[in-house]
Every structure is written in structure tokens, then in C-alpha cells.
Design a protein around this motif. Structure first.
Motif, PDB file in Angstrom:
ATOM      1  N   LEU A   1      24.960 -20.085  40.060  1.00 31.03           N
ATOM      2  CA  LEU A   1      25.673 -19.592  38.881  1.00 31.03           C
ATOM      3  C   LEU A   1      27.121 -19.223  39.179  1.00 31.03           C
ATOM      4  O   LEU A   1      27.880 -18.916  38.260  1.00 31.03           O
ATOM      5  CB  LEU A   1      24.933 -18.384  38.303  1.00 31.03           C
ATOM      6  CG  LEU A   1      23.492 -18.662  37.840  1.00 31.03           C
ATOM      7  CD1 LEU A   1      22.784 -17.373  37.472  1.00 31.03           C
ATOM      8  CD2 LEU A   1      23.475 -19.646  36.667  1.00 31.03           C
ATOM      9  N   GLY A   2      27.504 -19.238  40.451  1.00 28.95           N
ATOM     10  CA  GLY A   2      28.889 -18.937  40.812  1.00 28.95           C
ATOM     11  C   GLY A   2      29.259 -17.480  40.633  1.00 28.95           C
ATOM     12  O   GLY A   2      30.386 -17.158  40.255  1.00 28.95           O
ATOM     13  N   LEU A   3      28.335 -16.593  40.957  1.00 29.64           N
ATOM     14  CA  LEU A   3      28.568 -15.167  40.761  1.00 29.64           C
ATOM     15  C   LEU A   3      29.098 -14.465  42.015  1.00 29.64           C
ATOM     16  O   LEU A   3      29.166 -13.233  42.044  1.00 29.64           O
ATOM     17  CB  LEU A   3      27.277 -14.481  40.292  1.00 29.64           C
ATOM     18  CG  LEU A   3      26.839 -14.803  38.860  1.00 29.64           C
ATOM     19  CD1 LEU A   3      25.445 -14.266  38.596  1.00 29.64           C
ATOM     20  CD2 LEU A   3      27.835 -14.233  37.852  1.00 29.64           C
ATOM     21  N   GLU A   4      29.487 -15.236  43.014  1.00 29.96           N
ATOM     22  CA  GLU A   4      29.969 -14.613  44.260  1.00 29.96           C
ATOM     23  C   GLU A   4      31.151 -13.683  44.024  1.00 29.96           C
ATOM     24  O   GLU A   4      31.284 -12.649  44.673  1.00 29.96           O
ATOM     25  CB  GLU A   4      30.362 -15.682  45.281  1.00 29.96           C
ATOM     26  CG  GLU A   4      29.194 -16.519  45.789  1.00 29.96           C
ATOM     27  CD  GLU A   4      29.102 -17.862  45.083  1.00 29.96           C
ATOM     28  OE1 GLU A   4      29.437 -17.912  43.874  1.00 29.96           O
ATOM     29  OE2 GLU A   4      28.708 -18.843  45.727  1.00 29.96           O
ATOM     30  N   HIS A   5      32.027 -14.069  43.083  1.00 30.57           N
ATOM     31  CA  HIS A   5      33.228 -13.260  42.819  1.00 30.57           C
ATOM     32  C   HIS A   5      32.898 -11.992  42.040  1.00 30.57           C
ATOM     33  O   HIS A   5      33.672 -11.031  42.051  1.00 30.57           O
ATOM     34  CB  HIS A   5      34.232 -14.084  42.008  1.00 30.57           C
ATOM     35  CG  HIS A   5      33.786 -14.346  40.597  1.00 30.57           C
ATOM     36  ND1 HIS A   5      32.756 -15.220  40.297  1.00 30.57           N
ATOM     37  CD2 HIS A   5      34.200 -13.829  39.416  1.00 30.57           C
ATOM     38  CE1 HIS A   5      32.572 -15.236  38.981  1.00 30.57           C
ATOM     39  NE2 HIS A   5      33.427 -14.400  38.424  1.00 30.57           N
ATOM     40  N   ALA A   6      31.756 -11.980  41.366  1.00 31.07           N
ATOM     41  CA  ALA A   6      31.418 -10.872  40.470  1.00 31.07           C
ATOM     42  C   ALA A   6      30.405  -9.905  41.060  1.00 31.07           C
ATOM     43  O   ALA A   6      30.389  -8.727  40.706  1.00 31.07           O
ATOM     44  CB  ALA A   6      30.868 -11.431  39.151  1.00 31.07           C
TER      45      ALA A   6
ATOM     46  N   THR B   1      20.669 -15.037  32.366  1.00 31.95           N
ATOM     47  CA  THR B   1      20.775 -14.874  30.915  1.00 31.95           C
ATOM     48  C   THR B   1      21.702 -13.755  30.460  1.00 31.95           C
ATOM     49  O   THR B   1      22.245 -13.809  29.360  1.00 31.95           O
ATOM     50  CB  THR B   1      19.378 -14.625  30.307  1.00 31.95           C
ATOM     51  OG1 THR B   1      18.809 -13.446  30.877  1.00 31.95           O
ATOM     52  CG2 THR B   1      18.452 -15.806  30.571  1.00 31.95           C
ATOM     53  N   GLU B   2      21.891 -12.722  31.295  1.00 29.82           N
ATOM     54  CA  GLU B   2      22.708 -11.570  30.904  1.00 29.82           C
ATOM     55  C   GLU B   2      24.117 -11.617  31.506  1.00 29.82           C
ATOM     56  O   GLU B   2      25.033 -10.984  30.981  1.00 29.82           O
ATOM     57  CB  GLU B   2      22.028 -10.264  31.305  1.00 29.82           C
ATOM     58  CG  GLU B   2      20.677 -10.019  30.629  1.00 29.82           C
ATOM     59  CD  GLU B   2      20.820  -9.687  29.152  1.00 29.82           C
ATOM     60  OE1 GLU B   2      21.906  -9.237  28.721  1.00 29.82           O
ATOM     61  OE2 GLU B   2      19.823  -9.879  28.406  1.00 29.82           O
ATOM     62  N   TRP B   3      24.287 -12.355  32.589  1.00 33.78           N
ATOM     63  CA  TRP B   3      25.563 -12.412  33.289  1.00 33.78           C
ATOM     64  C   TRP B   3      26.377 -13.653  32.903  1.00 33.78           C
ATOM     65  O   TRP B   3      27.299 -14.053  33.611  1.00 33.78           O
ATOM     66  CB  TRP B   3      25.329 -12.406  34.797  1.00 33.78           C
ATOM     67  CG  TRP B   3      24.834 -11.106  35.359  1.00 33.78           C
ATOM     68  CD1 TRP B   3      23.636 -10.504  35.110  1.00 33.78           C
ATOM     69  CD2 TRP B   3      25.521 -10.250  36.278  1.00 33.78           C
ATOM     70  NE1 TRP B   3      23.533  -9.328  35.813  1.00 33.78           N
ATOM     71  CE2 TRP B   3      24.677  -9.152  36.540  1.00 33.78           C
ATOM     72  CE3 TRP B   3      26.770 -10.319  36.911  1.00 33.78           C
ATOM     73  CZ2 TRP B   3      25.036  -8.115  37.403  1.00 33.78           C
ATOM     74  CZ3 TRP B   3      27.122  -9.287  37.783  1.00 33.78           C
ATOM     75  CH2 TRP B   3      26.265  -8.203  38.014  1.00 33.78           C
ATOM     76  N   THR B   4      26.048 -14.271  31.778  1.00 32.71           N
ATOM     77  CA  THR B   4      26.649 -15.566  31.430  1.00 32.71           C
ATOM     78  C   THR B   4      28.172 -15.506  31.294  1.00 32.71           C
ATOM     79  O   THR B   4      28.858 -16.488  31.587  1.00 32.71           O
ATOM     80  CB  THR B   4      26.038 -16.113  30.134  1.00 32.71           C
ATOM     81  OG1 THR B   4      26.128 -15.111  29.101  1.00 32.71           O
ATOM     82  CG2 THR B   4      24.576 -16.484  30.328  1.00 32.71           C
ATOM     83  N   ALA B   5      28.709 -14.377  30.869  1.00 38.15           N
ATOM     84  CA  ALA B   5      30.169 -14.268  30.711  1.00 38.15           C
ATOM     85  C   ALA B   5      30.895 -14.398  32.043  1.00 38.15           C
ATOM     86  O   ALA B   5      32.092 -14.714  32.074  1.00 38.15           O
ATOM     87  CB  ALA B   5      30.535 -12.944  30.043  1.00 38.15           C
ATOM     88  N   LEU B   6      30.172 -14.172  33.139  1.00 39.84           N
ATOM     89  CA  LEU B   6      30.779 -14.233  34.460  1.00 39.84           C
ATOM     90  C   LEU B   6      30.357 -15.466  35.255  1.00 39.84           C
ATOM     91  O   LEU B   6      30.750 -15.620  36.414  1.00 39.84           O
ATOM     92  CB  LEU B   6      30.428 -12.966  35.254  1.00 39.84           C
ATOM     93  CG  LEU B   6      30.952 -11.648  34.659  1.00 39.84           C
ATOM     94  CD1 LEU B   6      30.447 -10.468  35.474  1.00 39.84           C
ATOM     95  CD2 LEU B   6      32.472 -11.641  34.614  1.00 39.84           C
TER      96      LEU B   6
ATOM     97  N   PRO C   1      31.297 -19.264  50.531  1.00 40.13           N
ATOM     98  CA  PRO C   1      32.368 -18.425  51.093  1.00 40.13           C
ATOM     99  C   PRO C   1      32.169 -18.246  52.597  1.00 40.13           C
ATOM    100  O   PRO C   1      31.040 -18.038  53.058  1.00 40.13           O
ATOM    101  CB  PRO C   1      32.204 -17.093  50.342  1.00 40.13           C
ATOM    102  CG  PRO C   1      31.520 -17.460  49.056  1.00 40.13           C
ATOM    103  CD  PRO C   1      30.612 -18.607  49.406  1.00 40.13           C
ATOM    104  N   SER C   2      33.234 -18.346  53.353  1.00 40.85           N
ATOM    105  CA  SER C   2      33.107 -18.333  54.810  1.00 40.85           C
ATOM    106  C   SER C   2      32.379 -17.098  55.323  1.00 40.85           C
ATOM    107  O   SER C   2      31.615 -17.170  56.297  1.00 40.85           O
ATOM    108  CB  SER C   2      34.490 -18.433  55.454  1.00 40.85           C
ATOM    109  OG  SER C   2      35.332 -17.366  55.035  1.00 40.85           O
ATOM    110  N   ALA C   3      32.582 -15.967  54.678  1.00 35.50           N
ATOM    111  CA  ALA C   3      31.945 -14.727  55.124  1.00 35.50           C
ATOM    112  C   ALA C   3      30.433 -14.727  54.881  1.00 35.50           C
ATOM    113  O   ALA C   3      29.718 -13.885  55.432  1.00 35.50           O
ATOM    114  CB  ALA C   3      32.574 -13.521  54.438  1.00 35.50           C
ATOM    115  N   GLU C   4      29.955 -15.649  54.043  1.00 39.77           N
ATOM    116  CA  GLU C   4      28.535 -15.684  53.700  1.00 39.77           C
ATOM    117  C   GLU C   4      27.812 -16.866  54.323  1.00 39.77           C
ATOM    118  O   GLU C   4      26.629 -17.084  54.046  1.00 39.77           O
ATOM    119  CB  GLU C   4      28.370 -15.717  52.176  1.00 39.77           C
ATOM    120  CG  GLU C   4      28.906 -14.476  51.488  1.00 39.77           C
ATOM    121  CD  GLU C   4      28.724 -14.492  49.982  1.00 39.77           C
ATOM    122  OE1 GLU C   4      27.998 -15.405  49.478  1.00 39.77           O
ATOM    123  OE2 GLU C   4      29.249 -13.612  49.301  1.00 39.77           O
ATOM    124  N   ALA C   5      28.481 -17.653  55.146  1.00 34.87           N
ATOM    125  CA  ALA C   5      27.856 -18.818  55.757  1.00 34.87           C
ATOM    126  C   ALA C   5      26.736 -18.399  56.707  1.00 34.87           C
ATOM    127  O   ALA C   5      26.844 -17.409  57.430  1.00 34.87           O
ATOM    128  CB  ALA C   5      28.902 -19.638  56.505  1.00 34.87           C
TER     129      ALA C   5
END
Length: 337
Positions: free
Chosen positions: A61-66, A141-146, A326-330
Motif C-alpha cells: 500500500l506504500g505506507l512506509e512514509h506514513a 480500508t481506513e488508511w486509503t488517503a495515505l 527503503p534502505s533502512a528496512e532491507a
């Protein structure tokens, strides 16, 4: 997951602890926890199949930034999941040494164990939820805006009834079934649980023989939940939990399906075989008192061609794959095939 807590030792059958903290983080904040970028921290162990669901969903979902990520040591002690992988043994965001500290800030003396996945409110340092069954559904379903542009719909409304039905069987007989077999202390209970695991796996193999994914032509929450058990099957459940009627690699359909998912961005790049094996074989001392970790199985086959694309389907539907990890999460090299 808190494997070392409610392990089912003794004469009673294995019973998984229910999540005690079931608050939800929602778009409207109805439980007092509104979706908000940067406010919460997801705490996982890469060893834990329940936490791995959240890792995969967050990636897809690409939520790494959030939603920031804390990875616990695969080995626990009597004070719970610990942050010994971080400098000075403290999570750099929460400033705690043990996940139990966030639980205690929420409810001192709370009943039950300390489990992952867990989501912690960063400003207060308090646990929000450890509801492993609900966390990923809410991320979808709830984090869709992010969500990232091109994020897949992992829990499409028109297919939820079918997804829920499939997931119920997977949970009872596979996700939880391997634990019921592994922690059984009576022959009869072990045999019943083990038979249930393979009966369900055979039904799933028959379902997947003619379709690429469990429900519809795209990835859904159901695939995530089955994958996290399959990827641990030969490394832990076949030997350690005595689910040994056959190996995953001996079932052509499920082995190809599991490789297909593993090679899909967001799945295999979250898997740490080193953490998985060390956790199961060194924490469950009632099953493996020597704490010796096996050298095998050979994990190189996970990158072999699967040929499942001939069945059609599009993993991300109208969306796109997630970007690089993300490199820190590899995952460290020791944990990769």
C-alpha cells in the motif's frame, strides 16, 4: 504473536490468546485514534507470521512514509519483544527497550501477553492496538488517503464475503493449525490438527490449480494470510511443528504459488529466513530444548521460475508494484535466499 506465552503446554489443547487491545485507527477517528501520517509506529518481528501480514500490507500500500517501522529481535526474553537490533538496545523513535513498556503505558498490569504486530502512538508512547486480525484490514480500508498512487485494493468490497470465507478456513486450519499441531501434548490432538492442516492445504491447492490467486484475478488479503504460513512451512513447521506429511516444495501447485508471491514486490523482500529459524528453534524450548537451529532447508529455490503467469491475473489490478524497499528496512543478507 506471542509464541512463548500461550504455548499450549500442559494437557489443554493450544488456544491462541485473543487480542486485548482492539482499538482501531480509522479515517474518522471514532475510537479516538484518527489516521494521521507520522503519528504511529508499527512494531513487528520478521519471525512472526501475524506481524509479517502487516509488513507486506504496508509495503504493497506504500505506507512506509506514513507509518514508521520498528523491528524487534527475533529472540524474546521474559520481558517480551526487545529492541536489541537497534543502537543501545532502544527503539530510536519510542525510546524503549521492550515492547512491554508501551503496553504498560496503555494499561499497567494488563492481562495477557505482549504480542506483535502492535501499533504504538508515538507522542504518548502508548499501545494503540495489537489486534492482528484487524490491523491489515484497516490499513487497506481506513488508511486509503495515505496510500501510494497505484496501490492495490487488497480488500475489495464486492469480494469481501468470499475473501472472509477463504480466510476463515485458512486461519483455522493453516495459520493456527500448524500451532495446534506443534504445541500438542497428546497424540490424538496432534494427529487431528496435523490432518486438518494438510486437508486444508490440499483444498487450497485444488483451488489454485486453475487460478493464480485465491479470490479473483488480483492479490487480496487472503493471499497475504496464506503466504505468511507457506513461506515458513519448510523452514519451521515441517520439522519443528511436526507438520511433515509433505513439504511445501513437494506440492507443485502450492510451491509454484508461494514462489509467485515471494517474487512479487512487497512479499519476499520482507521475509527474513534467519529471523524465522532462530525464533522458532530457540524460543520454543519446550519443543526444542537444545535450541539448535537447523542448517536447512536450502532456500535458493524461492527464486526459481514459477510459470504461474500463464493462469492470467494481474497482481496489482489496475495499479502498480511498490517501489524499492527503503534502505533502512532491507532484510540483511543473512536472512535472504
Amino acid at each position: 504473536m506471542n509464541d512463548s506465552g500461550n504455548s499450549g503446554y500442559g494437557r489443554k489443547p493450544f488456544q491462541r490468546s485473543r487480542s486485548h487491545f482492539t482499538d482501531r485507527i480509522t479515517a474518522d477517528g471514532r475510537d479516538g485514534w484518527p489516521v494521521e501520517a507520522g503519528r504511529y509506529r508499527l512494531v513487528v518481528s520478521r519471525a512472526c507470521p501475524w506481524a509479517s501480514r502487516a509488513l507486506i500490507s504496508r509495503r504493497l500500500l506504500g505506507l512506509e512514509h506514513a507509518l514508521s517501522l520498528a523491528v524487534a529481535d527475533p529472540l524474546q526474553d521474559d520481558r517480551s519483544w526487545r529492541f536489541t537490533l537497534d543502537p543501545d538496545g532502544r527503539d530510536p523513535v519510542l525510546g524503549i527497550r521492550y515492547l512491554s513498556e508501551a503496553y504498560d503505558r496503555r494499561e499497567p498490569g494488563h492481562p495477557g501477553g505482549v504480542s506483535v504486530p502492535a501499533i504504538v502512538d508515538v507522542p504518548s508512547g502508548r499501545l494503540v492496538t495489537n489486534d492482528f486480525q484487524r490491523i491489515t484490514l484497516d490499513l487497506a480500508t481506513e488508511w486509503t488517503a495515505l496510500h501510494r498512487d497505484g496501490a492495490p485494493d487488497l480488500y475489495p468490497e464486492r469480494r469481501r464475503e468470499e475473501i472472509d470465507e477463504v480466510m476463515a478456513g485458512v486461519y483455522e486450519d493453516v495459520n493456527n493449525g500448524v500451532y495446534k499441531a506443534g504445541f500438542a501434548t497428546e497424540q490424538e490432538k496432534y494427529e487431528a490438527a496435523c490432518a486438518g492442516v494438510f486437508r486444508r492445504l490440499e483444498l487450497l491447492a485444488a483451488r489454485l490449480e486453475g487460478q493464480r490467486y485465491l479470490v479473483g484475478g488480483t492479490l487480496t488479503e487472503a493471499d497475504i494470510r496464506l503466504f505468511t504460513t507457506l513461506v515458513r512451512f519448510d523452514a519451521a513447521y515441517h520439522g519443528h511443528f511436526k507438520c511433515n506429511r509433505w513439504k511445501l516444495t513437494e506440492n507443485p501447485v502450492l510451491w509454484a504459488y508461494a514462489r509467485d508471491l515471494f517474487q512479487t514486490p512487497g512479499f519476499g523482500d520482507t521475509v527474513d529466513f534467519d529471523h524465522i529459524k532462530r525464533h522458532y528453534y530457540q524460543v520454543h524450548t519446550g519443543i526444542n530444548p537444545t535450541q539448535v537451529v537447523p542448517l536447512g532447508p536450502d532456500s535458493s529455490g524461492w527464486s526459481a521460475p514459477h510459470h504461474r503467469e500463464i493462469l492470467g491475473g494481474r497482481p496489482f489490478g489496475d495499479g502498480t508494484p511498490p517501489g524499492p524497499v527503503p534502505s533502512a528496512e532491507a532484510v540483511p543478507a543473512a536472512g535472504r535466499p
